[in-house]
Write a protein that holds these residues in place. Sequence first.
Motif, short mmCIF file in Angstrom:
data_model
loop_
_atom_site.label_atom_id
_atom_site.label_comp_id
_atom_site.label_asym_id
_atom_site.label_seq_id
_atom_site.Cartn_x
_atom_site.Cartn_y
_atom_site.Cartn_z
N CYS A 51 0.83 -1.21 0.00
CA CYS A 51 0.00 0.00 0.00
C CYS A 51 0.86 1.26 0.00
O CYS A 51 0.59 2.22 -0.73
N LEU A 52 1.91 1.26 0.82
CA LEU A 52 2.78 2.43 0.91
C LEU A 52 3.50 2.73 -0.40
O LEU A 52 3.84 3.88 -0.69
N ASN A 53 3.72 1.69 -1.19
CA ASN A 53 4.46 1.88 -2.43
C ASN A 53 3.74 2.83 -3.38
O ASN A 53 4.38 3.54 -4.17
N SER A 54 2.39 2.86 -3.30
CA SER A 54 1.63 3.77 -4.15
C SER A 54 1.88 5.23 -3.78
O SER A 54 1.64 6.14 -4.58
N ILE A 55 2.35 5.47 -2.55
CA ILE A 55 2.70 6.83 -2.11
C ILE A 55 4.19 7.10 -2.29
O ILE A 55 4.60 8.17 -2.75
N LEU A 56 5.00 6.09 -1.95
CA LEU A 56 6.45 6.28 -1.97
C LEU A 56 6.99 6.48 -3.38
O LEU A 56 8.06 7.09 -3.55
N HIS A 57 6.29 5.94 -4.39
CA HIS A 57 6.85 6.04 -5.75
C HIS A 57 6.92 7.48 -6.24
O HIS A 57 7.65 7.79 -7.19
N ARG A 58 6.18 8.36 -5.59
CA ARG A 58 6.23 9.78 -5.96
C ARG A 58 7.30 10.54 -5.17
O ARG A 58 7.66 11.65 -5.55
#
Length: 338
Positions: free
Chosen positions: A103-110
């Motif tokens: 789930c966090l990856n959808s935020i961290l990729h930015r």
Amino acid sequence: MMAPPKDRYNGVWLIFFMLGLGTLLPWNFFMTATMYFTSRLAEPTSDRLAPADSDGEDLAPYNVSLGNDTGMRSLEPPRTQLQSKFNNVMTLCAMLPLLVFTCLNSILHRRISQNIRIAGSLVAIFLVFLLTAIFVKIEFSPVTFFTVTMIKIVFINSFGALLQGSLFGLAALFPASYTAPIMSGQGLAGTFAAFSMICALASGSALEDSAFGYFITACAVILLALVSYLALGKLPGMDSKLLPLLVALRLVFLPLFMLCNVLPRSYLPVLLAHDAWYICIMLLFALSNGYLASLCMCFGPKKVNVQEAETAGAIMAFFLSLGLALGAGFSFLLRILV
């Protein structure tokens, strides 16, 4: 959307395959090694054999099987609480961080660059496996070993989630056909881990030595996945200066092989004693040989005029044979130096 890459000799396909293998291989290696982990959680016992008492009762709460002629009973200690709970706690420590960091990856990729997320995750996973291999040789109390192992599982699956999400994001920038090698690599991960464990057990070595070789194998594969990612976009082309550099770097294999456990020896010390080192070095040696030799043989005839291509191919074949002959000859000198 990026333009379709010019994939010479399926190099990009193979890189995505290796990266796919690297995403699920860590967790599969941990799952397959439960026998080793649970053996480290057993309470220390000084005696595995004890006679039965005069009433035929067991002297201790052990699983008992009668011996044939010795009048002794072979005792197996019951599973401890830590051993009984290991698989359940391991699964929980794996799935929770996997869910959270996916789930966090959808935020961290930015916020975090793709290179850091992919290469950084591979480096972190490599370091965890390297520590796991080192810890094979270090004594821990059962509770400490249980705690350390669970922490490693949390880290493995946290970074694995970041790696997997980032990898599929990277594949989305390429044509759809490049998702297939990722899935193929992930599918091979379980089989490869099981095969590695079978080879480790079939070696006949002590459990400690087998486990060490097993985890070093995982280190080698993760390192190969990292190198593959770094090579993405830098595949040696016909005019690339990287190709002769990579060929020259293969000279490092000579001292590495000489420092392996080659017997008899008279001069050099053995710095890489375990057979796993030799296997990993030979694996990298063979892969680099096949890949770089293929590139050289393919690019060479294209560097000359069309009418001279056949002659160039024949000359390259001669020098390939000459290299094999010189290698065989120099092997005697290297053997003497060892």
